[in-house]
Design an enzyme around this catalytic site. Structure first.
Site, PDB file in Angstrom:
ATOM      1  N   SER A 125      66.908  10.922   4.355  1.00  0.00           N
ATOM      2  CA  SER A 125      68.309  10.551   4.209  1.00  0.00           C
ATOM      3  C   SER A 125      68.823  11.100   2.886  1.00  0.00           C
ATOM      4  O   SER A 125      68.088  11.179   1.899  1.00  0.00           O
ATOM      5  CB  SER A 125      68.447   9.024   4.219  1.00  0.00           C
ATOM      6  OG  SER A 125      69.722   8.628   3.746  1.00  0.00           O
ATOM      7  N   ARG A 161      90.906  33.007  45.903  1.00  0.00           N
ATOM      8  CA  ARG A 161      90.674  33.149  44.469  1.00  0.00           C
ATOM      9  C   ARG A 161      91.360  32.007  43.749  1.00  0.00           C
ATOM     10  O   ARG A 161      92.545  31.756  43.993  1.00  0.00           O
ATOM     11  CB  ARG A 161      91.224  34.475  43.931  1.00  0.00           C
ATOM     12  CG  ARG A 161      90.965  34.716  42.454  1.00  0.00           C
ATOM     13  CD  ARG A 161      89.554  35.268  42.191  1.00  0.00           C
ATOM     14  NE  ARG A 161      89.489  36.660  42.564  1.00  0.00           N
ATOM     15  CZ  ARG A 161      88.932  37.122  43.693  1.00  0.00           C
ATOM     16  NH1 ARG A 161      88.397  36.263  44.556  1.00  0.00           N
ATOM     17  NH2 ARG A 161      88.912  38.388  43.979  1.00  0.00           N
TER      18      ARG A 161
END
Length: 440
Positions: free
Chosen positions: A278, A317
């Site tokens: 940390s 499409r």
């Protein structure tokens, strides 16, 4: 045209954190360009067989495609792509300008979606194989843990609470089975990915009467599955892939979540080989590989939903639904691969703290084995369940409650409260999972 700094990954700052640094070359913008050009070169090569190009044309297009794959700046192609809505349109122009071949020998009978879909399939196949390797490495590590701790007792937890005894091996066998399932599903989805070639409206009209042969030949050249028909607006190949990647991410999340919880200070049953620290608290030993695997996997379901919700391609499409897949699938590959990679690191160096397993197993003073005590005590008294329940709720060890010890001897209680005598088929389940894993 070459800008090396733009050839790396989609996220060079975070890819290493989330395990995707080794996936990056497979799904980068540079990889996309290379795959698009690979498809175009294969189309010209196939066109020779139907008299639409010459061998010299195919050689020239292959050379030009290789040069563009190496030199073309993704940012330049991206800017050019905006006008037409996809990068194939300007890329074909650049290839025709660069190649010493007639314009008609480039992009023969194809539409932009043919190139985009097939390129994405190529990327998925290659990146997917790497994901399978990471899943296999994680599964191998889980198998090692299951084998080593086949009979190591621990407490099983249900709904966050202590339940009954199990073994660490049985827990790891669950991880293993999920990872093996995910590998099977993803391998199946990857192997089924087909070529895309249908032309402007999916009828292969521009290369008729040779269209069916040409499409199959293109698949063979690229090492892809042949398509029954063009799948421009039938997106099962993509939805199947996305779903398999989602399943894999879930299979990764399960052990990663268990490790994060079991590594908590108060539980302390496992720790990673190289825990993270940390920036503010020197005492911290964070299970960073599991955390990163979990984080990457958590981003996957939303992308799977994007692909599934984009499956309603209209007519021949789609306007937008198709376009939404490109980055979604690319990110799915990157994130799932990264999650699997980080989990393989986590499990490959996982330390199992047997002393903590034993401590937590005895935390309730035998209450987790109250079921056995009730059964034995009921042979002597009518209110056995009430007596044992009262002792368990009050926190009195079951072998110290006078209402129980008045009827059950110390030796009998020791046997009843021995967790190793109430493991059911935990070891057998480990053996079954390992046997199946060995056969994959």
């Amino acid at each position: 045209m070459s800008h090396p700094h733009q050839e790396s990954t989609r996220g060079p700052l975070f890819d290493p954190v989330f395990g995707a640094d080794d996936m990056a070359p497979e799904v980068s913008d540079r990889a996309w360009i290379g795959a698009l050009l690979e498809v175009e070169a294969a189309i010209t090569a196939g066109a020779v067989g139907i008299g639409r190009a010459t061998e010299a044309d195919a050689a020239a297009v292959a050379v030009a495609a290789a040069e563009l794959a190496r030199d073309l700046d993704p940012a330049e192609l991206g800017a050019l792509a905006a006008a037409g809505g996809n990068p194939v349109i300007p890329l074909v122009k650049l290839l025709r300008d660069r190649a010493d071949a007639p314009a008609t020998a480039v992009h023969v009978g194809a539409t932009s979606q043919d190139i985009m879909d097939t390129a994405l399939v190529l990327l998925a196949r290659r990146a997917g194989r790497r994901i399978l390797d990471h899943l296999a490495a994680a599964a191998a590590a889980a198998a090692d843990l299951a084998r080593a701790h086949r009979a190591t007792p621990m407490i099983a937890r249900t709904l966050g609470q202590q339940a009954l005894p199990t073994t660490f091996g049985a827990l790891a066998a669950g991880w293993l089975t999920g990872l093996d399932d995910a590998r099977i599903e993803l391998d199946r989805a990857l192997s089924a990915l087909p070529v895309q070639y249908g032309g402007a409206a999916g009828t292969l009209a521009a290369v008729a009467p040779d269209g069916m042969y040409f499409a199959d030949d293109l698949a063979d050249r690229l090492g892809l599955a042949r398509a029954t028909i063009p799948w421009h607006t039938v997106r099962t190949p993509m939805t199947r892939l996305a779903t398999a990647l989602g399943v894999a991410a879930g299979a990764v999340s399960k052990p990663a979540t268990d490790v994060v919880l079991m590594a908590m200070t108060e539980i302390g049953e496992v720790s990673e080989e190289s825990p993270g620290g940390s920036s503010a608290m020197p005492h911290k030993r964070n299970p960073v590989a599991a955390i990163a695997a979990r984080a990457a996997a958590r981003r996957v379901p939303g992308l799977v939903a994007t692909v599934l919700s984009s499956a309603d391609h209209e007519f021949a499409r789609a306007a937008g639904a198709w376009h939404a897949e490109w980055e979604a699938v690319t990110d799915l590959l990157r994130l799932t691969g990264g999650a699997a990679h980080r989990l393989s690191v986590c499990l490959g160096g996982l330390h199992v703290h047997v002393d903590a397993l034993d401590r937590n197993l005895g935390l309730t003073g035998g209450a987790v084995l109250a079921e056995k005590v009730v059964s034995a005590l009921s042979r002597h008294v009518d209110d056995a369940r009430a007596i044992v329940t009262d002792a368990a709720v009050s926190g009195t060890p079951l072998d110290a409650d006078p209402r129980i010890t008045a009827h059950l001897s110390a030796d009998e209680l020791a046997e009843l409260l021995d967790p190793t005598r109430y493991l059911g088929h935990a070891a057998d389940l480990v053996d079954r999972a390992l046997a199946r894993h060995g056969g994959l």
